[in-house]
Write a protein that holds these residues in place. Structure first.
Motif, PDB file in Angstrom:
ATOM      1  N   GLY A  24      60.783  64.888 -31.954  1.00 26.74           N
ATOM      2  CA  GLY A  24      60.367  64.232 -33.179  1.00 26.74           C
ATOM      3  C   GLY A  24      61.131  62.970 -33.534  1.00 26.74           C
ATOM      4  O   GLY A  24      60.896  62.385 -34.586  1.00 26.74           O
ATOM      5  N   LYS A  25      62.044  62.506 -32.689  1.00 22.10           N
ATOM      6  CA  LYS A  25      62.793  61.283 -32.981  1.00 22.10           C
ATOM      7  C   LYS A  25      61.973  60.062 -32.561  1.00 22.10           C
ATOM      8  O   LYS A  25      61.194  60.110 -31.621  1.00 22.10           O
ATOM      9  N   GLN A  26      62.190  58.954 -33.261  1.00 23.24           N
ATOM     10  CA  GLN A  26      61.482  57.718 -32.953  1.00 23.24           C
ATOM     11  C   GLN A  26      61.966  57.159 -31.625  1.00 23.24           C
ATOM     12  O   GLN A  26      63.153  56.983 -31.402  1.00 23.24           O
ATOM     13  N   ASN A  27      61.039  56.854 -30.723  1.00 22.40           N
ATOM     14  CA  ASN A  27      61.343  56.285 -29.426  1.00 22.40           C
ATOM     15  C   ASN A  27      61.112  54.781 -29.497  1.00 22.40           C
ATOM     16  O   ASN A  27      60.185  54.321 -30.150  1.00 22.40           O
ATOM     17  N   HIS A  28      61.971  54.008 -28.841  1.00 18.02           N
ATOM     18  CA  HIS A  28      61.858  52.551 -28.826  1.00 18.02           C
ATOM     19  C   HIS A  28      61.776  52.078 -27.383  1.00 18.02           C
ATOM     20  O   HIS A  28      62.236  52.755 -26.462  1.00 18.02           O
ATOM     21  N   VAL A  38      66.302  56.072 -27.632  1.00 17.16           N
ATOM     22  CA  VAL A  38      66.299  56.596 -28.996  1.00 17.16           C
ATOM     23  C   VAL A  38      67.520  56.019 -29.693  1.00 17.16           C
ATOM     24  O   VAL A  38      68.589  55.876 -29.084  1.00 17.16           O
ATOM     25  N   GLU A  39      67.392  55.702 -30.978  1.00 17.80           N
ATOM     26  CA  GLU A  39      68.486  55.044 -31.708  1.00 17.80           C
ATOM     27  C   GLU A  39      69.741  55.913 -31.748  1.00 17.80           C
ATOM     28  O   GLU A  39      70.833  55.458 -31.431  1.00 17.80           O
ATOM     29  N   ASN A  40      69.639  57.165 -32.153  1.00 17.83           N
ATOM     30  CA  ASN A  40      70.779  58.083 -32.200  1.00 17.83           C
ATOM     31  C   ASN A  40      70.474  59.271 -31.298  1.00 17.83           C
ATOM     32  O   ASN A  40      69.978  60.296 -31.768  1.00 17.83           O
ATOM     33  N   PRO A  41      70.771  59.173 -29.995  1.00 22.18           N
ATOM     34  CA  PRO A  41      70.403  60.252 -29.078  1.00 22.18           C
ATOM     35  C   PRO A  41      71.180  61.539 -29.362  1.00 22.18           C
ATOM     36  O   PRO A  41      72.343  61.510 -29.773  1.00 22.18           O
ATOM     37  N   GLN A  42      70.506  62.658 -29.146  1.00 22.99           N
ATOM     38  CA  GLN A  42      71.141  63.957 -29.343  1.00 22.99           C
ATOM     39  C   GLN A  42      72.159  64.216 -28.234  1.00 22.99           C
ATOM     40  O   GLN A  42      73.208  64.781 -28.466  1.00 22.99           O
ATOM     41  N   TRP A  43      71.845  63.800 -27.033  1.00 20.19           N
ATOM     42  CA  TRP A  43      72.720  64.000 -25.878  1.00 20.19           C
ATOM     43  C   TRP A  43      73.366  62.680 -25.506  1.00 20.19           C
ATOM     44  O   TRP A  43      72.702  61.705 -25.209  1.00 20.19           O
TER      45      TRP A  43
END
Length: 69
Positions: A24-28, A38-43
């Motif tokens: 669900g994170k915004q992809n660029h 992704v702006e703030n990656p989880q990994w």
């Protein structure tokens, strides 16, 4: 719409939105080099020192599991 992002690979500011990830994170996507991010990656990627240590341990056939505790 101008985003305040820059490409992590080439540093370009020519970025466009490119849908969302499975989480669900915004992809660029960079219009210059084509990299998706992704702006703030989880990994987070591992740093170069950790990668070098793992490669050395694997070369010496020392189990990496011993150093992960």
């Amino acid at each position: 719409m101008k985003l305040d992002l820059s490409c992590p690979t080439c540093g370009s500011d020519d970025i466009m939105k490119n849908g969302t990830t499975r989480r669900g994170k915004q992809n660029h996507k960079c219009r210059d080099c084509g990299r998706q991010f992704v702006e703030n990656p989880q990994w987070k990627p591992k740093d170069k020192d950790t990668i070098a240590l793992v490669k050395l341990l694997l070369l010496e056939k020392i189990p990496v599991v011993l150093f992960c505790k």
